[in-house]
Design a protein around this motif. Structure first.
Motif, mmCIF file in Angstrom:
data_model
loop_
_atom_site.group_PDB
_atom_site.id
_atom_site.type_symbol
_atom_site.label_atom_id
_atom_site.label_comp_id
_atom_site.label_asym_id
_atom_site.label_seq_id
_atom_site.Cartn_x
_atom_site.Cartn_y
_atom_site.Cartn_z
ATOM 1 N N HIS A 15 -36.962 -47.004 132.437
ATOM 2 C CA HIS A 15 -35.686 -47.233 131.763
ATOM 3 C C HIS A 15 -34.547 -47.162 132.774
ATOM 4 C CE1 HIS A 15 -32.114 -46.038 129.394
ATOM 5 N NE2 HIS A 15 -32.585 -46.957 128.592
ATOM 6 N N LEU A 16 -33.679 -48.162 132.735
ATOM 7 C CA LEU A 16 -32.543 -48.207 133.658
ATOM 8 C C LEU A 16 -31.250 -47.778 132.987
ATOM 9 C CD1 LEU A 16 -33.236 -51.603 135.461
ATOM 10 C CD2 LEU A 16 -33.695 -49.309 136.320
ATOM 11 N N ILE A 17 -30.950 -48.393 131.872
ATOM 12 C CA ILE A 17 -29.639 -48.159 131.268
ATOM 13 C C ILE A 17 -29.658 -48.613 129.816
ATOM 14 C CG2 ILE A 17 -28.606 -50.375 131.910
ATOM 15 C CD1 ILE A 17 -26.114 -48.718 132.830
ATOM 16 N N LEU A 18 -28.918 -47.921 128.987
ATOM 17 C CA LEU A 18 -28.771 -48.259 127.577
ATOM 18 C C LEU A 18 -27.306 -48.505 127.309
ATOM 19 C CD1 LEU A 18 -30.299 -46.331 124.545
ATOM 20 C CD2 LEU A 18 -27.858 -46.854 124.636
ATOM 21 N N ILE A 19 -27.000 -49.585 126.630
ATOM 22 C CA ILE A 19 -25.620 -49.856 126.228
ATOM 23 C C ILE A 19 -25.607 -50.032 124.721
ATOM 24 C CG2 ILE A 19 -25.819 -52.362 126.722
ATOM 25 C CD1 ILE A 19 -22.812 -52.175 127.637
ATOM 26 N N ARG A 20 -24.722 -49.298 124.076
ATOM 27 C CA ARG A 20 -24.663 -49.323 122.619
ATOM 28 C C ARG A 20 -23.871 -50.539 122.142
ATOM 29 N NH1 ARG A 20 -26.915 -44.576 121.462
ATOM 30 N NH2 ARG A 20 -26.619 -42.891 122.967
ATOM 31 N N SER A 21 -24.053 -50.862 120.896
ATOM 32 C CA SER A 21 -23.438 -52.092 120.374
ATOM 33 C C SER A 21 -21.912 -52.020 120.364
ATOM 34 C CB SER A 21 -23.951 -52.374 118.956
ATOM 35 O OG SER A 21 -23.648 -51.300 118.096
ATOM 36 N N ASN A 22 -21.351 -50.798 120.405
ATOM 37 C CA ASN A 22 -19.884 -50.687 120.411
ATOM 38 C C ASN A 22 -19.320 -50.513 121.831
ATOM 39 O OD1 ASN A 22 -20.790 -48.125 120.895
ATOM 40 N ND2 ASN A 22 -19.493 -47.123 119.360
ATOM 41 N N GLU A 23 -20.184 -50.640 122.823
ATOM 42 C CA GLU A 23 -19.753 -50.555 124.207
ATOM 43 C C GLU A 23 -19.719 -51.944 124.823
ATOM 44 O OE1 GLU A 23 -22.856 -47.769 125.407
ATOM 45 O OE2 GLU A 23 -21.312 -46.234 125.693
ATOM 46 N N ARG A 24 -18.861 -52.111 125.802
ATOM 47 C CA ARG A 24 -18.733 -53.426 126.434
ATOM 48 C C ARG A 24 -19.248 -53.421 127.870
ATOM 49 N NH1 ARG A 24 -19.323 -54.467 122.421
ATOM 50 N NH2 ARG A 24 -17.897 -55.157 120.774
ATOM 51 N N GLU A 25 -19.168 -52.261 128.515
ATOM 52 C CA GLU A 25 -19.586 -52.198 129.911
ATOM 53 C C GLU A 25 -20.054 -50.785 130.203
ATOM 54 O OE1 GLU A 25 -17.046 -54.299 132.649
ATOM 55 O OE2 GLU A 25 -17.316 -52.722 134.156
ATOM 56 N N LYS A 26 -21.048 -50.720 131.074
ATOM 57 C CA LYS A 26 -21.556 -49.407 131.458
ATOM 58 C C LYS A 26 -22.020 -49.478 132.901
ATOM 59 C CE LYS A 26 -23.911 -45.721 129.070
ATOM 60 N NZ LYS A 26 -24.703 -45.363 127.880
ATOM 61 N N HIS A 27 -21.839 -48.366 133.622
ATOM 62 C CA HIS A 27 -22.241 -48.309 135.021
ATOM 63 C C HIS A 27 -23.232 -47.175 135.213
ATOM 64 C CE1 HIS A 27 -18.839 -50.875 136.571
ATOM 65 N NE2 HIS A 27 -18.404 -50.569 135.362
ATOM 66 N N SER A 28 -24.153 -47.393 136.155
ATOM 67 C CA SER A 28 -25.035 -46.333 136.582
ATOM 68 C C SER A 28 -25.428 -46.616 138.024
ATOM 69 C CB SER A 28 -26.277 -46.261 135.688
ATOM 70 O OG SER A 28 -27.184 -45.287 136.168
ATOM 71 N N GLY A 29 -24.802 -45.881 138.948
ATOM 72 C CA GLY A 29 -25.083 -46.133 140.371
ATOM 73 C C GLY A 29 -24.722 -47.561 140.764
ATOM 74 N N ARG A 30 -25.709 -48.293 141.260
ATOM 75 C CA ARG A 30 -25.466 -49.674 141.670
ATOM 76 C C ARG A 30 -25.652 -50.667 140.517
ATOM 77 N NH1 ARG A 30 -29.053 -51.716 144.811
ATOM 78 N NH2 ARG A 30 -30.633 -50.078 144.586
ATOM 79 N N LEU A 31 -25.888 -50.157 139.342
ATOM 80 C CA LEU A 31 -26.107 -51.018 138.175
ATOM 81 C C LEU A 31 -24.839 -51.110 137.333
ATOM 82 C CD1 LEU A 31 -29.548 -49.667 136.910
ATOM 83 C CD2 LEU A 31 -29.114 -51.450 138.601
ATOM 84 N N ARG A 32 -24.576 -52.331 136.890
ATOM 85 C CA ARG A 32 -23.476 -52.543 135.947
ATOM 86 C C ARG A 32 -24.003 -53.437 134.838
ATOM 87 N NH1 ARG A 32 -19.639 -56.973 136.248
ATOM 88 N NH2 ARG A 32 -18.028 -56.696 134.655
ATOM 89 N N VAL A 33 -23.858 -52.972 133.608
ATOM 90 C CA VAL A 33 -24.323 -53.737 132.455
ATOM 91 C C VAL A 33 -23.131 -54.069 131.583
ATOM 92 C CG1 VAL A 33 -25.618 -53.568 130.283
ATOM 93 C CG2 VAL A 33 -26.652 -52.825 132.423
ATOM 94 N N THR A 34 -23.096 -55.291 131.121
ATOM 95 C CA THR A 34 -22.085 -55.698 130.150
ATOM 96 C C THR A 34 -22.772 -56.145 128.872
ATOM 97 O OG1 THR A 34 -22.049 -57.990 130.912
ATOM 98 C CG2 THR A 34 -20.516 -56.450 131.969
ATOM 99 N N LEU A 35 -22.044 -56.036 127.788
ATOM 100 C CA LEU A 35 -22.554 -56.471 126.488
ATOM 101 C C LEU A 35 -21.439 -57.199 125.746
ATOM 102 C CD1 LEU A 35 -24.837 -56.434 124.341
ATOM 103 C CD2 LEU A 35 -23.850 -54.287 123.505
#
Lengths: 114, 108
Positions: free
Chosen positions: B45-65
């Motif tokens: 598992h790398l990262i979880l982003i919830r449906s009410n979130e738009r962006e999340k960071h973890s170290g060198r990872l950036r996730v958008t939704l």
């Protein structure tokens, strides 16, 4: 960090034989899952399990498959009469709840049916 | 089907470059999770982003939704050869449904 553990890591079995894959989910988790991944393909949902019963199952999870939580820690997947097409990596997973938390996966059990 | 579909299917880059992987899905979700899988190994598992979130960071990872477009992206910055793996998005309702994955190759 807590982890999901699976045994065996690899099993070779004759077609028609029964196989039991074992999993120890993370201890405070309540929801348990089995997924499979045929070589080179995507991860497919098989079944979810909560409160000692199946919550949901996919079309893949037919009558030859069954799951059980025989004691407080183990969660097993049984394939009654294996077929060649059952050859795959089988992943066990667990989560604390349904909607908001991470689902943690084990390292997988690689099943080869010959 | 509520499955995630990723693109590209395969991506090759040099160390130090950024890698962007995209995921699209079809239905409402509780959250979206990204996983990594080294060849023949388990799902990490790398990262979880919830449906009410738009962006999340973890170290060198950036996730958008973007729930309006039903899409997510995973950005790995300053990639390393050790990032070579398959990356899967998985949409979560009462279970996870996985996409087809992106095979990332990072050359030293």
């Amino acid at each position: 960090e807590p982890e999901v553990t699976q045994t065996p890591s690899h099993q070779v079995t004759q077609m028609g034989q029964e196989v039991i894959l074992r999993c120890v989910p993370i201890s405070n988790h309540l929801y348990f899952y089995w997924y499979r991944q045929i070589l080179g393909q995507k991860v497919e949902f098989l079944v979810s399990f909560y409160n000692n019963e199946i919550s949901e199952k996919s079309e893949i999870f037919d009558d030859q498959f069954s799951v059980e939580r025989p004691d407080g820690s183990n969660f097993t997947l049984k394939i009654r009469s294996t077929k060649l097409e059952d050859s795959a990596m089988y992943f066990c997973a667990s989560s604390a709840d349904l909607s908001g938390n991470t689902i943690y996966f084990g390292e997988g059990s690689w099943l080869t049916v010959v | 089907s509520q499955q995630g579909e990723e693109d590209p299917q395969a991506l090759s880059i040099q160390e130090g470059e950024n890698a962007t992987m995209n995921c699209s899905y079809k239905t409402s979700i509780n959250n979206l999770q990204w996983y990594r899988q080294n060849s023949g190994r388990g799902l990490v598992h790398l990262i979880l982003i919830r449906s009410n979130e738009r962006e999340k960071h973890s170290g060198r990872l950036r996730v958008t939704l973007d729930t309006s477009k039903k899409s997510s992206s995973l950005l790995i910055t300053a990639s390393r050869a050790a990032d070579t793996a398959s990356y899967f998005c998985a949409v979560s309702t009462d279970k996870l449904i996985f996409g087809t994955g992106t095979r990332l190759q990072v050359f030293p």
